[in-house]
Design a protein around this motif. Structure first.
Motif, PDB file in Angstrom:
ATOM      1  N   SER A   1      -8.370   0.046  -6.031  1.00 33.90           N
ATOM      2  CA  SER A   1      -9.800  -0.303  -6.025  1.00 33.90           C
ATOM      3  C   SER A   1     -10.174  -1.016  -4.726  1.00 33.90           C
ATOM      4  O   SER A   1     -11.322  -0.944  -4.285  1.00 33.90           O
ATOM      5  CB  SER A   1     -10.149  -1.171  -7.238  1.00 33.90           C
ATOM      6  N   ALA A   2      -9.205  -1.698  -4.093  1.00 35.18           N
ATOM      7  CA  ALA A   2      -9.474  -2.345  -2.806  1.00 35.18           C
ATOM      8  C   ALA A   2      -9.752  -1.300  -1.732  1.00 35.18           C
ATOM      9  O   ALA A   2     -10.677  -1.444  -0.922  1.00 35.18           O
ATOM     10  CB  ALA A   2      -8.285  -3.208  -2.398  1.00 35.18           C
ATOM     11  N   LEU A   3      -8.975  -0.220  -1.719  1.00 31.18           N
ATOM     12  CA  LEU A   3      -9.188   0.852  -0.751  1.00 31.18           C
ATOM     13  C   LEU A   3     -10.508   1.568  -1.015  1.00 31.18           C
ATOM     14  O   LEU A   3     -11.235   1.920  -0.075  1.00 31.18           O
ATOM     15  CB  LEU A   3      -8.022   1.843  -0.796  1.00 31.18           C
ATOM     16  N   ALA A   4     -10.826   1.773  -2.293  1.00 31.69           N
ATOM     17  CA  ALA A   4     -12.095   2.413  -2.644  1.00 31.69           C
ATOM     18  C   ALA A   4     -13.276   1.535  -2.233  1.00 31.69           C
ATOM     19  O   ALA A   4     -14.301   2.032  -1.744  1.00 31.69           O
ATOM     20  CB  ALA A   4     -12.138   2.701  -4.143  1.00 31.69           C
TER      21      ALA A   4
ATOM     22  N   ASN B   1      -6.756  -0.149 -10.602  1.00 30.73           N
ATOM     23  CA  ASN B   1      -7.915  -1.005 -10.406  1.00 30.73           C
ATOM     24  C   ASN B   1      -7.521  -2.372  -9.865  1.00 30.73           C
ATOM     25  O   ASN B   1      -8.379  -3.158  -9.470  1.00 30.73           O
ATOM     26  CB  ASN B   1      -8.677  -1.181 -11.731  1.00 30.73           C
ATOM     27  N   ASN B   2      -6.237  -2.676  -9.874  1.00 29.01           N
ATOM     28  CA  ASN B   2      -5.755  -3.964  -9.376  1.00 29.01           C
ATOM     29  C   ASN B   2      -5.853  -3.979  -7.853  1.00 29.01           C
ATOM     30  O   ASN B   2      -5.282  -3.122  -7.176  1.00 29.01           O
ATOM     31  CB  ASN B   2      -4.301  -4.172  -9.821  1.00 29.01           C
ATOM     32  N   SER B   3      -6.564  -4.957  -7.317  1.00 32.91           N
ATOM     33  CA  SER B   3      -6.771  -5.034  -5.861  1.00 32.91           C
ATOM     34  C   SER B   3      -5.873  -6.064  -5.187  1.00 32.91           C
ATOM     35  O   SER B   3      -6.033  -6.349  -4.000  1.00 32.91           O
ATOM     36  CB  SER B   3      -8.238  -5.370  -5.566  1.00 32.91           C
ATOM     37  N   ILE B   4      -4.926  -6.637  -5.918  1.00 34.67           N
ATOM     38  CA  ILE B   4      -4.091  -7.701  -5.364  1.00 34.67           C
ATOM     39  C   ILE B   4      -3.167  -7.181  -4.270  1.00 34.67           C
ATOM     40  O   ILE B   4      -2.991  -7.812  -3.224  1.00 34.67           O
ATOM     41  CB  ILE B   4      -3.254  -8.370  -6.476  1.00 34.67           C
ATOM     42  N   TYR B   5      -2.560  -6.009  -4.491  1.00 33.67           N
ATOM     43  CA  TYR B   5      -1.505  -5.524  -3.605  1.00 33.67           C
ATOM     44  C   TYR B   5      -1.999  -4.426  -2.670  1.00 33.67           C
ATOM     45  O   TYR B   5      -2.887  -3.642  -3.012  1.00 33.67           O
ATOM     46  CB  TYR B   5      -0.333  -4.988  -4.431  1.00 33.67           C
ATOM     47  N   THR B   6      -1.390  -4.350  -1.490  1.00 35.49           N
ATOM     48  CA  THR B   6      -1.645  -3.231  -0.592  1.00 35.49           C
ATOM     49  C   THR B   6      -0.886  -2.006  -1.115  1.00 35.49           C
ATOM     50  O   THR B   6       0.027  -2.130  -1.947  1.00 35.49           O
ATOM     51  CB  THR B   6      -1.164  -3.536   0.834  1.00 35.49           C
ATOM     52  N   ALA B   7      -1.249  -0.837  -0.603  1.00 39.81           N
ATOM     53  CA  ALA B   7      -0.542   0.385  -1.000  1.00 39.81           C
ATOM     54  C   ALA B   7       0.939   0.288  -0.633  1.00 39.81           C
ATOM     55  O   ALA B   7       1.811   0.746  -1.376  1.00 39.81           O
ATOM     56  CB  ALA B   7      -1.187   1.599  -0.346  1.00 39.81           C
ATOM     57  N   ARG B   8       1.230  -0.351   0.500  1.00 39.27           N
ATOM     58  CA  ARG B   8       2.633  -0.497   0.915  1.00 39.27           C
ATOM     59  C   ARG B   8       3.393  -1.429  -0.038  1.00 39.27           C
ATOM     60  O   ARG B   8       4.557  -1.179  -0.372  1.00 39.27           O
ATOM     61  CB  ARG B   8       2.701  -1.035   2.348  1.00 39.27           C
ATOM     62  N   ASP B   9       2.728  -2.502  -0.490  1.00 40.74           N
ATOM     63  CA  ASP B   9       3.343  -3.390  -1.485  1.00 40.74           C
ATOM     64  C   ASP B   9       3.673  -2.611  -2.759  1.00 40.74           C
ATOM     65  O   ASP B   9       4.762  -2.753  -3.334  1.00 40.74           O
ATOM     66  CB  ASP B   9       2.382  -4.528  -1.864  1.00 40.74           C
TER      67      ASP B   9
ATOM     68  N   ALA C   1     -16.892  -0.928  -7.460  1.00 44.22           N
ATOM     69  CA  ALA C   1     -16.385   0.257  -6.761  1.00 44.22           C
ATOM     70  C   ALA C   1     -15.264   0.960  -7.519  1.00 44.22           C
ATOM     71  O   ALA C   1     -15.048   2.161  -7.344  1.00 44.22           O
ATOM     72  CB  ALA C   1     -15.892  -0.125  -5.367  1.00 44.22           C
ATOM     73  N   GLY C   2     -14.517   0.226  -8.346  1.00 42.06           N
ATOM     74  CA  GLY C   2     -13.361   0.800  -9.035  1.00 42.06           C
ATOM     75  C   GLY C   2     -13.727   1.524 -10.313  1.00 42.06           C
ATOM     76  O   GLY C   2     -14.897   1.640 -10.682  1.00 42.06           O
ATOM     77  N   LYS C   3     -12.692   2.041 -11.006  1.00 43.41           N
ATOM     78  CA  LYS C   3     -12.912   2.750 -12.262  1.00 43.41           C
ATOM     79  C   LYS C   3     -13.682   1.865 -13.246  1.00 43.41           C
ATOM     80  O   LYS C   3     -13.423   0.666 -13.290  1.00 43.41           O
ATOM     81  CB  LYS C   3     -11.560   3.129 -12.889  1.00 43.41           C
TER      82      LYS C   3
ATOM     83  N   ALA D   1      -4.206 -10.092  -0.613  1.00 41.95           N
ATOM     84  CA  ALA D   1      -3.908  -9.298   0.583  1.00 41.95           C
ATOM     85  C   ALA D   1      -4.333  -7.843   0.450  1.00 41.95           C
ATOM     86  O   ALA D   1      -4.731  -7.222   1.439  1.00 41.95           O
ATOM     87  CB  ALA D   1      -2.414  -9.373   0.899  1.00 41.95           C
ATOM     88  N   GLY D   2      -4.250  -7.283  -0.750  1.00 44.29           N
ATOM     89  CA  GLY D   2      -4.652  -5.889  -0.924  1.00 44.29           C
ATOM     90  C   GLY D   2      -6.080  -5.655  -0.493  1.00 44.29           C
ATOM     91  O   GLY D   2      -6.399  -4.651   0.153  1.00 44.29           O
ATOM     92  N   LEU D   3      -6.960  -6.603  -0.816  1.00 51.32           N
ATOM     93  CA  LEU D   3      -8.380  -6.482  -0.485  1.00 51.32           C
ATOM     94  C   LEU D   3      -8.660  -6.892   0.959  1.00 51.32           C
ATOM     95  O   LEU D   3      -9.360  -6.182   1.692  1.00 51.32           O
ATOM     96  CB  LEU D   3      -9.209  -7.321  -1.459  1.00 51.32           C
ATOM     97  N   THR D   4      -8.126  -8.030   1.374  1.00 56.39           N
ATOM     98  CA  THR D   4      -8.412  -8.484   2.735  1.00 56.39           C
ATOM     99  C   THR D   4      -7.839  -7.516   3.776  1.00 56.39           C
ATOM    100  O   THR D   4      -8.481  -7.245   4.798  1.00 56.39           O
ATOM    101  CB  THR D   4      -7.861  -9.903   2.979  1.00 56.39           C
TER     102      THR D   4
END
Length: 259
Positions: free
Chosen positions: A75-78, A47-55, A182-184, A98-101
């Protein structure tokens, strides 16, 4: 209760299940390796939207957990998937990292504070009064209020931190507008994740450490659920909820042989 079909795909939460305060939980490496060797579809969710999947891939890799980028769902991707379905090519004022933006940029959204379609609130360690004030005014001006996840607190080595849900409550109090999360535990996050790996809920399992997000999300998405006791929920907490997990295990190590 009808007998469930064999588990052919796995979804697992990250914090409290695979890692705890930056340290892998014993058995997590064996579980991920078994999943990868089996060829079964799987996702690591957060549910943490801070990081990108690559991070997150890089962070997990440093801990000895080899999870491909395509097997990480945040949750950012969702949230980005939801917005892309709802209003393709829209605009948003974003409070987050960055995960969200990055997720919103990747779907072609324009980030702006001028009459945006949406105000999107995500996780950050630097919530500012100025940004929250701007969000309130934009929502009052007609922007729709979206939030990545409802978690009111998040973990840290010093103790709980105020999280997205707590800041969302402040904005709701100031505007009278409830956000769409949008997240869990929204089953939308689970269903979009399942779709991303070509899996089906009736043959999928969700592993989590929280009754109010992980287990509830898995339950509402129609999956078998496993509660591990290495995170926030204790065995004594289970009966305080009006729903139960399908299974309770001590840790992820107990599930290696289930894959």
């Amino acid at each position: 209760m009808a007998e469930r079909k064999p588990i052919e795909s796995w979804l697992t939460d990250m914090d409290g299940v695979l890692i705890h305060e930056g340290v892998p939980i014993p058995g997590a490496d064996a579980f991920i390796k078994k999943l990868r060797d089996s060829g079964k579809p799987f996702l690591v969710l957060t549910n943490n939207s801070i990081y990108t999947a690559r991070d997150l891939q890089a962070r997990l890799n440093r801990m000895g957990l080899d999870v491909p980028v395509d097997n990480i769902w945040t949750s950012a991707l969702a949230t980005a998937k939801f917005l892309d379905d709802q209003r393709p090519g829209g605009t948003a004022y974003v409070i987050g990292e960055a995960g969200l933006t990055t997720a919103l940029h990747d779907i072609g959204y324009v980030l702006t504070d001028h009459a945006p379609d949406y105000v999107v609130l995500g996780e950050t360690r630097t919530y500012s009064f100025e940004a929250m004030t701007k969000a309130v005014r934009l929502i009052n001006g007609g922007a729709r209020f979206i939030c990545t996840n409802p978690d009111e607190t998040g973990p840290s080595t010093e103790g709980p931190l105020p999280a997205t849900g707590a800041v969302a409550a402040l904005i709701t109090k100031a505007t009278g507008k409830q956000p769409y999360f949008a997240g869990k535990p929204n089953p939308l996050m689970m269903r979009t994740g399942l779709n991303a790996i070509g899996a089906h809920s009736e043959t999928s399992a969700m592993i989590g450490d929280r009754m109010d997000t992980d287990v509830l999300a898995g339950l509402e998405a129609g999956m078998e659920t496993f509660l591990v006791l290495t995170g926030l929920t204790t065995r004594a907490d289970i009966d305080r909820h009006p729903f139960r997990p399908s299974n309770v295990v001590n840790s992820i190590a107990d599930l290696v042989d289930r894959v």
